[in-house]
Design an enzyme around this catalytic site. Sequence first.
Site, short mmCIF file in Angstrom:
data_model
loop_
_atom_site.label_atom_id
_atom_site.label_comp_id
_atom_site.label_asym_id
_atom_site.label_seq_id
_atom_site.Cartn_x
_atom_site.Cartn_y
_atom_site.Cartn_z
N GLY A 1 11.87 13.80 -5.37
CA GLY A 1 11.28 12.47 -5.24
C GLY A 1 11.27 11.68 -6.54
O GLY A 1 10.64 10.62 -6.64
N LYS B 1 8.59 -5.28 -11.53
CA LYS B 1 9.41 -5.70 -12.68
C LYS B 1 10.58 -6.58 -12.28
O LYS B 1 11.03 -7.40 -13.07
CB LYS B 1 9.90 -4.50 -13.47
CG LYS B 1 10.59 -3.45 -12.65
CD LYS B 1 9.91 -2.12 -12.84
CE LYS B 1 10.41 -1.16 -11.78
NZ LYS B 1 9.63 0.05 -11.69
N PHE C 1 0.85 -1.20 0.00
CA PHE C 1 0.00 0.00 0.00
C PHE C 1 0.88 1.24 0.00
O PHE C 1 0.71 2.17 0.75
CB PHE C 1 -0.96 -0.03 1.20
CG PHE C 1 -2.17 0.84 1.00
CD1 PHE C 1 -3.10 0.54 0.01
CD2 PHE C 1 -2.40 1.96 1.81
CE1 PHE C 1 -4.22 1.35 -0.18
CE2 PHE C 1 -3.52 2.76 1.63
CZ PHE C 1 -4.43 2.46 0.63
N VAL D 1 6.20 -2.45 -17.12
CA VAL D 1 6.96 -1.76 -18.17
C VAL D 1 6.22 -0.51 -18.62
O VAL D 1 5.06 -0.56 -19.02
CB VAL D 1 7.17 -2.68 -19.40
CG1 VAL D 1 7.97 -1.95 -20.48
CG2 VAL D 1 7.88 -3.97 -19.01
N LYS E 1 13.23 -4.47 -17.80
CA LYS E 1 12.10 -4.21 -18.68
C LYS E 1 12.37 -4.73 -20.09
O LYS E 1 11.48 -5.29 -20.72
CB LYS E 1 11.78 -2.71 -18.68
CG LYS E 1 11.22 -2.26 -17.32
CD LYS E 1 11.26 -0.76 -17.18
CE LYS E 1 10.67 -0.32 -15.84
NZ LYS E 1 10.89 1.12 -15.59
N LYS F 1 3.12 -4.27 5.67
CA LYS F 1 4.17 -4.73 6.59
C LYS F 1 3.90 -4.23 8.01
O LYS F 1 4.08 -4.94 8.97
CB LYS F 1 5.53 -4.18 6.14
CG LYS F 1 6.20 -5.01 5.07
CD LYS F 1 7.70 -4.70 5.03
CE LYS F 1 8.51 -5.74 4.30
NZ LYS F 1 8.03 -6.07 2.96
N ILE G 1 1.62 3.71 -20.29
CA ILE G 1 1.60 3.48 -21.74
C ILE G 1 1.25 2.02 -22.01
O ILE G 1 1.90 1.12 -21.48
CB ILE G 1 2.97 3.78 -22.38
CG1 ILE G 1 3.60 5.04 -21.79
CG2 ILE G 1 2.84 3.89 -23.88
CD1 ILE G 1 5.03 5.27 -22.27
N GLY H 1 4.68 6.75 -11.66
CA GLY H 1 3.75 7.65 -10.99
C GLY H 1 2.61 6.88 -10.36
O GLY H 1 2.33 5.76 -10.74
#
Lengths: 393, 393
Positions: free
Chosen positions: A182, A100, A8, A127, A200, A41, A131, A296
């Site tokens: 960040g 990944k 989360f 990946v 990837k 956790k 998109i 993001g």
Amino acid sequence: MKIAIMGFGTVGCGVEEILYKKRKSLIKNNFDIQIDKILIKNTDKQRFPHQKDLVFTDDFDEVLNSDVDTVIDVTSSLEETHERIVALMNAGKNIVTANKAVVSKYFEELNELAVKNDVYFSYEASVAGAIPVIHPIMEEIFFSDMNKIYGILNGTSNYILSKMETEGLSYDEVLKKAQDLGYAEADPTADVGGLDAMRKIRIVSSLIYNSKINEEDIFTFGISNVTKTDFEFAKNLGYSIRLLAKCALEANNINISVIPTFVADDFFAKTFEGTNAIKVWGENFNSYEFKGPGAGKLETADAIMRDLLRILAKREIKTFYDATNSFEVENNIKHKFYIRTTEVTDGLKNIIDREKTSGENHMIVTKKVSLDELTSAIEKFDQVFISEIEEEK
Amino acid sequence: MKIAIMGFGTVGCGVEEILYKKRKSLIKNNFDIQIDKILIKNTDKQRFPHQKDLVFTDDFDEVLNSDVDTVIDVTSSLEETHERIVALMNAGKNIVTANKAVVSKYFEELNELAVKNDVYFSYEASVAGAIPVIHPIMEEIFFSDMNKIYGILNGTSNYILSKMETEGLSYDEVLKKAQDLGYAEADPTADVGGLDAMRKIRIVSSLIYNSKINEEDIFTFGISNVTKTDFEFAKNLGYSIRLLAKCALEANNINISVIPTFVADDFFAKTFEGTNAIKVWGENFNSYEFKGPGAGKLETADAIMRDLLRILAKREIKTFYDATNSFEVENNIKHKFYIRTTEVTDGLKNIIDREKTSGENHMIVTKKVSLDELTSAIEKFDQVFISEIEEEK
């Protein structure tokens, strides 16, 4: 429809946000999705989900033994998550993952398990974020050979490189800025070292070639040695520098690498900040290009939602990857390379096309050589910066 | 799995070629596809399919009464094909079509029929050829509002505009060249007049807004009046010119148009020759971009294959479009425009920001006005050239 979520963090919160905010639209389209529980956790940490009565647990067995049929994995650990995904698949649960590292390292095993247990295994989010890359490729594989994929697949590296280009800053200055904003982790090694992009390209290349490609066979050289000098040199030749992940099949041999590249095109060279860009070549269409946010909160959650809805509506493609092709992996296609080094070894001397010196730095453009030939001519990789030079059109 | 194909022109031949050449790979993945029959107009014409024993017929009833459950439509007629698709859907057959004229004009009716008859209606090939545009948008709709789409959706117009830009040729010179090369029809009206792009933006906008958008409400202005003068003017301001199809939803109102546009970005302005480019804005991802071949034999067949396999594997998305939203359609967002005219009416005088004259031509940059305000200020559209001016970032 009950699901569980493992993790989360940023992306997990994004998934919960979309499920909450879009509930009306989802229900209208027959997706009445309930989050049965969320595995975390630390149960003491205060959480701020949109849905106030969400159930959190730190006990994996509660997820494993629940009656949810699909689990979303947005964790970032490697071995623990791998073990858990295996257990979940063996318990008949479909997996949607953004991890990944796990998908890349255990691609063969997880695909086999999906077939064996007749569950869906979906990893669009692993990946290029929002998109749609993985699923369109999967659809295409049945009827079109895709022989080549190039991509800017790591947002952090691209942020650094493009800022160095446009603002003339040093690597350290931009990295610091990226960390403050960040965009970069405190330990950015996986990103700037090329490991993330390697994972990837391993995923997409395995898929399009239906062949086992070992992570350690992928030549991986990151951007942590890049300096302003390299950008100036590139610029004088009309290029910028981007970290490209590449795979290309020619004559039953796969060339595959993650390598800084001098680019002068309208696509990769014009990819700025954290944007990802991917170009796919196929027999029916020469090439097509995608560009968009590669990471993001909502961007990655968006890709997870695509997979999740496909699975819940039983519209997902079942695993067909079985690694029945066994291509050689050898980086034998010849290119020119740029090398900045303080030490010109005999091996290097043999492949120099032209050279410029500045202080103790030798800026070398090589003859056309293969990446394999180049690497055998370089002794100390930690003390050089190398770039492949894309041929101009 | 038995299918039928209506039409055996360039794209129909492409579909047959892929089905023939990829038979082994298709069968391995459980797609044993048989072409039951191909509907053609002229049975006397010699045909050269890859599969030698193909059955051709000029009798539509043979297709209608066959036991195929999916029909691929690659015809180019409007009303006849519409009637046939209606009959086929009512007979319980799934439709895969590349015919954008039919899909655009009869979008509501065909979607309703698909629901009523519980058949699939797929039209990926009707927009942007091989680039996967329609299906990713459909997937996204359930959980993400997409408020804006801009696209270069007509290859012929883009070929002409980009050649005028890069080679400094006149409209007529490039059109002639395009016709000689087969990129433009003998009668190019639908392409250069913007009608083809209008149909495509009608399709994608209807989908993302789930709202009925009438073809005649889409402001459509093509490129047939463009001259070298316009490119020179644009270039002096740092722009090139492309024909963009656009839709944008703001405050329950849809702006929608096909209009030449001064562009200076890295995406549309760098789209050359017959390439299509499409940019989608959504709430989860700011925007992503696709670029690739928008037409061609195998390129369009590729999109048809995606739809076909989804349907045969029952992985296709069922129609959810029901036009339940009723947004206003009004082009009220304000932009600057470029107008070249020989006659400056009073209406036009009121909106001029600055003006340059050359011979009898007035090259005008307007104040920021809406497209609706602009069109009411122009009397004779056939004697002017207009472009929207994209604001630079």
